[in-house]
Structure formats: structure tokens, C-alpha cells
Write an enzyme that holds these catalytic residues in place. Structure first.
Site, PDB file in Angstrom:
ATOM      1  CB  ALA A 148      -0.797   0.184   1.794  1.00  0.00           C
TER       2      ALA A 148
ATOM      3  N   GLY B 175      -0.011  -4.760   0.561  1.00  0.00           N
ATOM      4  CA  GLY B 175      -1.311  -4.729  -0.114  1.00  0.00           C
ATOM      5  C   GLY B 175      -1.918  -5.835  -1.595  1.00  0.00           C
TER       6      GLY B 175
ATOM      7  CD  GLU C 161      -3.266  -7.330   2.658  1.00  0.00           C
ATOM      8  OE1 GLU C 161      -3.250  -6.173   2.609  1.00  0.00           O
ATOM      9  OE2 GLU C 161      -4.141  -6.831   4.226  1.00  0.00           O
TER      10      GLU C 161
ATOM     11  CD  GLU D 158       0.831  -5.591   4.940  1.00  0.00           C
ATOM     12  OE1 GLU D 158       1.133  -6.839   5.269  1.00  0.00           O
ATOM     13  OE2 GLU D 158      -0.074  -5.185   4.010  1.00  0.00           O
TER      14      GLU D 158
END
Ligand code: NAI
Length: 723
Positions: free
Chosen positions: A77, A123, A126, A148
Site C-alpha cells: 500500500a 496490499g 492481499e 505490515e
């Protein structure tokens, strides 16, 4: 084959990708404009949403996500966006939108395949987990992981829920709690990807996955692939059963607490979210994840870790530009095969340099080669290298007791005993033996480089390369330039340091440079507190409890009491009474205590774990007195800050980013505090100065705040800009 750049291709010029439809399969090429890597942000999520909506109604056989960036799929992200959240509610809006996108991808009527070549992290992973199938390449650059927790948050786009459902709770926790990355082969073994392919056959492998069809009611039919492993099934079943709590989650909590000292809430929260979430339907579980992510994203810990992440990027970027104009180096000579020399030589050989390792005698050399051999064996054991590779690297290390071959090396790193006269004679010898223009880099921890350069005929080629112990583990390299050091010598040492994988700060010359100089008062203050009547255990526990990896007295034992005392005496020689060492070190030394190396120091190392040696109290004529924990912590770190301020006043270092990276990566200052200057800014300099004034009134002038701190406090300034 028909190829059409379809009407669904993104109209926006800033689109993070494009869609091409070939033979009924939509290829979504990820390619963020103007960037080396792809990231996920609110903007790119918006673009994805629009593309998914357009594709849903089309008559397609499948959708493949693939990256056009060499070496990268999606690296995660956009961290700037995470850093911008001030309220949990802001984070939740973004997370909800991300969840919605992932759900929409999963609900497409045709199979969706993530074709992964390169870094697929956070991300990016994910997003891939929301697809029906994942194929990955076996290339070295292909890495999958959820990093993360390293930034103080947890995966927020479904990772904490989809991953355990796919690969089992145990394997998922291992990835989520450590942030570790796995290659394609390991990912296949874990069941994280469904196929492995050569990079050139990735598209073919993706098409094959499309042909597997849309999974029916979540049941995926993957031909000739091992079904979800029995262990995955067992751990998933166990994880839902109350009895298993102890087995899986409590063990995870224990490991996390042990590793983090309780300072990092994210991994613990991740365990909770996985444990609770696995028992719920996915949509409820995702809400649990969103709440936890939102709380953590605005926490002080996440802010501190994210700030260190950006600061490190800034410092690394600066080092890269400083390496411009570096001389080509493929062979380095290392002088002194002691603890540091052997460590430096081993790391150089590991990083493909040929190394001449010289010691004064065969005994020293033998010891050093044994140390290097041990480090390579460790790498093989940890599967970082194969045995033949390690043997080849070891053969790049050439031990010697004379200067033969030195005429061809462009750079020598010196790590003989910490003794000016010895270092001077070594400089003269090597300038005789080496080629013209040989760069001489000293690993001294205290002696000013200018002083060493007095023995050199070419002081422009003399520089400091201060490594930290143990060399293969500690990430920092402090490079010290004098007024005479040439740009070429600087560029060359920075270049080699970067190739060794170090984060580099460049500082100006002075006794103890930056890191040794600011460590001194921190350790010294702890000794004064002990003298005053606190216990050894209390001091180390308090400072460790604040986030340092070890307490200051345990650190002295690690460094060596002889070394610490020697450094303190040298520093006192330059700085006068302010740096006067507490008499405790000399008393311990007189009793033959040198720290861990002879198993006698503040602690005894005869049995594991180490224990405080009560005999020390008698030895130093100690009487117990009450000292408040917070006072111990503040006196230690604020004395370090005081010395940092004096380094700035003396022009040794100036950039706040270099300072914060130096203390975190070189001295173990708690990373979640964002560095010593961020901590001072957070508390406010008027508070810090007030505290130091109080301590100075009670314990003497060494604790008086530096002029710079006083001036900044008066004018309400901060070290960092917070615009
Ligand atoms: P050490 O005592 O383990 O090793 C010194 C080595 O130098 C010995 O093997 C010795 O035989 C060799 N030597 C002595 N004279 C020599 C000569 N004329 N030619 C070639 N080799 C010679 O010492 P250590 O701990 O490795 O320290 C070396 C240097 O690194 C010192 O300047 C020290 O201040 C610095 N340093 C040490 C750190 C540590 O944590 N130990 C950290 C950072 C710097």
C-alpha cells in the site's frame, strides 16, 4: 490470435495500468506511471473498481493481473497514505473501500488469476489472495510477504483473514507476525501460490490457471496439484476448537511478547484478529481486521516506525548519490583479523569481493579465518547460501601475514588494535606496499581520523569506515570524512559500504565521531545511577522497558568493560570533566572484570541466562537507595541527546535524518520512537531542558543542557520539520 486494445482501457493519463483483451481473456497490466514500482493507494483502488465494473458484464473466459514493472508486482500500500491518517475513522473509510474491491474481484463470474513476477508484498499479496488462483515465477526477485507489522500495523486488505483460510493458521501467523518474505518455491510449498513457472512462461501458466475455471462455491479444482495439505486442514480445524487456543495462539502470543518486549502492539493485535476472525464468516472477520488496522494506523508506534521507514529511505537515497564517482573496486585488503576485521572480511567475501586478510601472525589469522568460516556455515544452515557457494566465497578470502599482493588493491580497511602509534605505523607500511592512490579506511571507534592521517603522505586518501559489532548483523556504517578527505575516497567507501548492504551516514571528524561519542554519556550515566544506589537489574530493566534492546550495563558487558573504559578515558582526554567516566568501570576492571568475553562483568555468565553478579555491589562500595524508574530512563537517554546536541554544535553531524538513523540502526535507540530527535520533538524541548536542569541541580553540571537545546527550547523550535 486477436489482440485488441479495448474500449475498457483506462482513459486517465495517470492510470496505474491498462487492460488488453486477447482471445476472451482480459489482461490487466499494472504499470504506475513515473514510478519504478506499483503501489496500492486510494487513487489506484478507484481505477481498479472502474475496470472491474466494466469487465464484469463482458463475456470473458478470465482475468489475469500481471505487472509491466520488471522485478515488481505490487510492493504494498502507499505508505504516505497510511501516514496521513489522523483518526481511525479516516483509515476505516479507505480500508472499507479496499475490502469492497477485493470482494468484487472474488465475485467476478470468471476465474481471476494473479500472475506474480517480482515483489508481491502487503496490499499486493492481499490483492492476489482475493483472486481465484495465483501463479508465481521462480525468479530470485519474486518475493511474497505481508510486511505490515514492521510499520506498526497489520495487513488491512483481507490478509489476516484470507491467508489463514488458504494456508492454515500456523503458516499464516508465521508470515503475518514476522513480516518475512518467501520466494516462489516456498510459496508453492505453503500453498500460497498454485503454480510455479519460469518468468518466460508466466503468461502461459496464467492461461492454464484460467482454464481451471471458476471455483465452485469456494472449491478450487486445480489439476495435478497437491490438495490443501493435511497439516493446513488440521491446524484450521484445531484453530476453531477451543482446546487449540493454547496450542497455536498462546504460543504465538508468547513468541511475540518475547521478541517485542511488549512494545509493538501490532503483532499481538494480529493474533487476536486471526484467532477471532477464523471462527466468523469472512465479511464479519474483515470488519474485525478493519477496526484493528484503523486503531493501529493512528498509534504513536506506527507513526514512529513509518517515520523511521521514510527517514531510512532519505538516508539511503543520499548515500546512493554520494557514491557517484566511486572508483571500481573488486578487491579489498583488511588489516587485522580480529573480531571486527574477520567480520568485515567475511561480509566482503560474501558480497563477491576478493579479500586479502592480513594479521601480524598466524595465530591471529587462524582465529579470524575460523570466525569467517563459522559465519559462512551459519549462512548455509539458515539456507541463505548453498554449501558450494559458501566454499567459493570462503576461497575469495586470502589470508596473509605479509604485504604481498597489496600493490593491486585500491582500498584497505584497517581494524588493528585501538592504538594510535600502531595505526600510524600500519599506515606507513601500507602506503609503502600499496599502489599510488590507495584509499586507507580505518575502523577505529574513537581516534580522530585527522590524527591518524598525520602519518599519511596522502591524507586525502584517509577516511573512517566505522562498522558496528557484529558486522554481519548491524545495519549501520558510519563513514567519517576529514577536511582533507577527497570526494573520490568518500564515494568509493560509500559505494563499497552500500554493496555490503549497509545503511550509511556520513559524518565529520572528531573524537568518537558521532555514534561512539553519544553512546558514552548514555552508558556513563547508567554507571552514575548505579553508584547512587539503584540496582543493576533495575537500571537495565527500566531502560530496556523503554525500548532499547539491552540495558546500558548489560551493553557495557557486551562491548567489554576494558573497551568501554578505554573509550571513556579517550573521550575525557578530549572533552574534559563533563565526560569523566564513573569510577565504577575502573573498579570493575581492577577486579579483572572485562565483561562477557571473560564471563565476568556486571553479570556472571557461568550459567544461562546470565545473572547479576552480586559481588559487584561490594566491590563498588554500594548502598541501596530509591531511584525512580522514569528518572533512570530520562537521565540515560537525555544525556545521549545532550551529546547529540553538542555534536551538532561542533559540526560533526547536522541532518536530523542522519542522527535518527544513526541512533536507531547503530545504537539500538527504540525504533518505534522514530529516533532520538523525534522523541525530543514529541516531548517538547522545553520539557527536556527543564528535566535536565532538575537533574543538573541534583547530580552535577555534567547533566546541564547543551546550549543548542536551551536556545531551541527558548525559541520553540523542533529538530524535524512537521509541515
Ligand atoms: P581485536 O583485538 O579482536 O583484533 C585486533 C587484531 O589486530 C588482532 O587479531 C591482532 O593480532 C591484529 N593486529 C595487531 N597488530 C597488527 C598489525 N600490525 N598488522 C595486522 N594485524 C594486527 O580488536 P577488534 O575488536 O576487532 O577491534 C579492531 C578495531 O576495530 C579497533 O580499532 C576498535 O576500536 C575497532 N572497533 C571495534 C568494535 C568492537 O565492538 N570490537 C566496534 C567498532 C570498531
Amino acid at each position: 490470435m486477436t489482440t485488441e486494445e479495448t474500449a475498457v482501457a483506462a482513459p486517465e493519463t495517470q492510470a496505474p495500468g491498462r487492460v488488453v483483451i486477447e482471445d476472451g481473456v482480459a489482461w490487466l497490466h499494472l504499470d504506475q506511471p513515473g514510478k519504478n514500482v506499483n503501489t496500492l493507494s486510494s487513487d489506484s483502488v478507484g481505477w481498479f473498481e472502474a475496470r472491474i465494473d466494466e469487465l464484469r458484464s463482458q463475456d470473458l473466459r478470465g482475468l489475469v493481473l500481471i505487472s509491466d514493472k520488471p522485478g515488481y508486482f505490487i510492493v504494498g500500500a502507499d505508505i504516505n497514505e497510511i501516514a496521513s491518517f489522523e483518526e481511525p475513522a479516516q483509515a476505516k473509510v479507505v480500508i472499507h473501500r479496499g475490502h469492497e474491491l477485493m470482494n468484487r474481484i472474488g465475485a467476478l463470474p470468471f476465474p481471476v488469476v494473479s500472475a506474480i513476477d517480482g515483489a508481491c508484498l502487503g496490499g499486493g499479496l492481499e490483492l492476489s489472495l482475493a483472486c481465484d488462483y495465483r501463479v508465481a515465477t521462480d525468479a530470485r526477485h519474486t518475493k511474497l510477504g505481508l510486511p505490515e507489522v514492521k510499520l506498526g500495523v497489520i495487513p488491512g486488505l483481507g490478509g489476516t483473514q484470507r491467508l489463514p483460510r488458504l494456508i492454515g493458521v500456523t503458516a499464516a501467523l508465521d508470515l503475518i507476525l514476522t513480516g518475512k518474505e518467501v520466494n516462489g518455491k516456498k510459496a508453492l510449498k505453503l500453498g500460497l501460490v498454485d503454480r510455479l513457472s519460469h518468468p518466460l512462461s508466466l503468461r502461459q501458466a496464467a492461461l492454464e490457471a484460467v482454464s481451471w475455471g471458476k471455483p465452485k462455491r469456494g472449491k478450487r479444482k486445480i489439476p495435478k496439484r497437491k490438495p490443501t495439505s493435511l497439516m493446513t486442514k488440521i491446524t484450521n480445524v484445531l484453530a476453531r476448537a477451543p482446546v487449540a487456543k493454547n496450542l497455536v495462539f498462546d504460543q504465538a502470543r508468547k513468541t511475540v511478547l518475547k521478541k517485542s518486549g511488549g512494545h509493538y502492539p501490532a503483532p499481538l493485535r494480529a493474533v487476536d484478529v486471526v484467532e477471532e476472525g477464523i471462527k466468523m464468516p469472512l465479511d464479519e472477520a474483515l470488519e474485525l481486521e478493519a477496526n484493528a488496522f484503523a486503531d493501529l494506523a493512528v498509534s504513536e508506534v506506527a507513526k514512529g516506525l513509518i517515520s523511521i521507514f521514510f527517514t531510512k529511505q532519505e538516508v539511503d537515497g543520499r548515500a546512493k548519490s554520494l557514491a557517484d564517482g566511486a572508483r571500481d573496486v573488486d578487491e579489498v585488503a583488511v588489516l587485522g583479523a580480529g573480531f571486527m576485521g574477520a567480520g568485515i572480511a567475511q561480509l566482503l567475501a560474501y558480497k563477491n569481493y576478493r579479500v586479502l586478510l592480513k594479521d601480524r601472525d598466524h595465530q591471529g589469522l587462524g582465529r579470524g579465518m575460523k570466525q569467517a568460516g563459522g559465519l559462512f556455515r551459519e549462512l548455509v544452515k539458515r539456507r541463505k547460501m548453498r554449501k558450494p557457494q559458501a566454499e567459493q566465497a570462503m576461497s575469495r578470502l586470502m589470508p596473509t601475514v605479509d604485504y604481498r599482493g597489496f600493490d593491486r588493491v585500491p582500498l584497505v580497511i584497517e581494524a588493528v588494535f585501538e592504538d594510535v602509534d600502531l595505526k600510524h605505523s600500519v599506515i606507513r607500511e601500507i602506503e609503502e606496499a600499496g599502489p599510488d592512490g590507495l584509499i586507507f579506511a580505518s575502523n577505529t571507534s574513537t581516534i580522530p581520523i585527522t590524527r591518524l592521517a598525520e602519518a599519511s603522505a596522502k591524507p586525502e586518501n584517509v577516511i573512517g569506515m566505522h562498522f558496528f559489532s557484529p558486522v554481519h548483523k548491524m545495519p549501520l556504517l558510519e563513514i567519517i570524512r576529514t577536511e582533507k578527505t577527497s570526494d573520490e575516497a568518500l564515494a568509493t567507501t560509500v559505494d563499497v559500504g552500500l554493496a555490503m548492504g549497509k545503511t550509511i551516514i556520513v559524518v565529520n571528524d572528531g573524537p568518537g565521531f558521532f555514534t561512539s561519542r553519544v553512546l558514552g554519556p548514555f552508558v556513563n550515566e547508567a554507571a552514575y545511577v548505579l553508584q547512587q544506589g539503584a540496582t543493576i537489574d533495575q537500571i537495565d530493566r527500566a531502560v530496556k522497558g523503554w525500548g532499547f534492546p539491552v540495558g546500558p550495563l548489560a551493553l557495557v558487558d557486551e562491548v567489554g568493560i576494558d573497551v568501554a573504559n578505554h573509550v571513556a578515558e579517550i573521550m575525557q582526554g578530549y572533552e574534559g570533566d563533563r565526560a569523566k567516566p564513573s569510577p565504577i568501570l575502573a573498579k570493575l576492571l581492577a577486579d579483572g572484570r572485562r565483561g562477557r568475553k571473560n564471563k565476568r562483568g556486571f553479570y556472571t555468565y557461568e550459567s544461562k541466562p546470565k545473572k547479576v553478579d552480586d559481588a559487584v555491589y561490594e566491590l563498588i562500595g554500594w548502598q541501596q537507595a530509591e531511584v525512580d524508574d522514569q528518572e533512570i530512563i530520562d537521565r540515560c537517554w537525555m544525556q545521549m541527546l545532550n551529546e547529540v546536541a553538542r555534536c551538532i554544535e561542533d559540526g560533526v553531524i547536522s541532518r536530523p535524518s542522519d542522527i535518527d538513523i544513526g541512533v536507531v540502526f547503530g545504537l539500538g535507540f527504540p525504533p518505534f520512537r522514530g529516533g532520538i530527535l523525534r522523541e525530543a520533538d514529541k516531548l517538547g524541548l522545553d520539557y527536556v531542558v527543564g528535566r535536565l536542569d532538575t537533574f543538573a541541580a541534583a547530580y552535577g553540571p555534567r547533566l546541564e543542557p547543551a546550549t543548542l537545546l536551551r536556545d531551541m527550547a527558548r525559541s520553540g523550535k523542533t529538530f524535524h520539520d512537521y509541515d
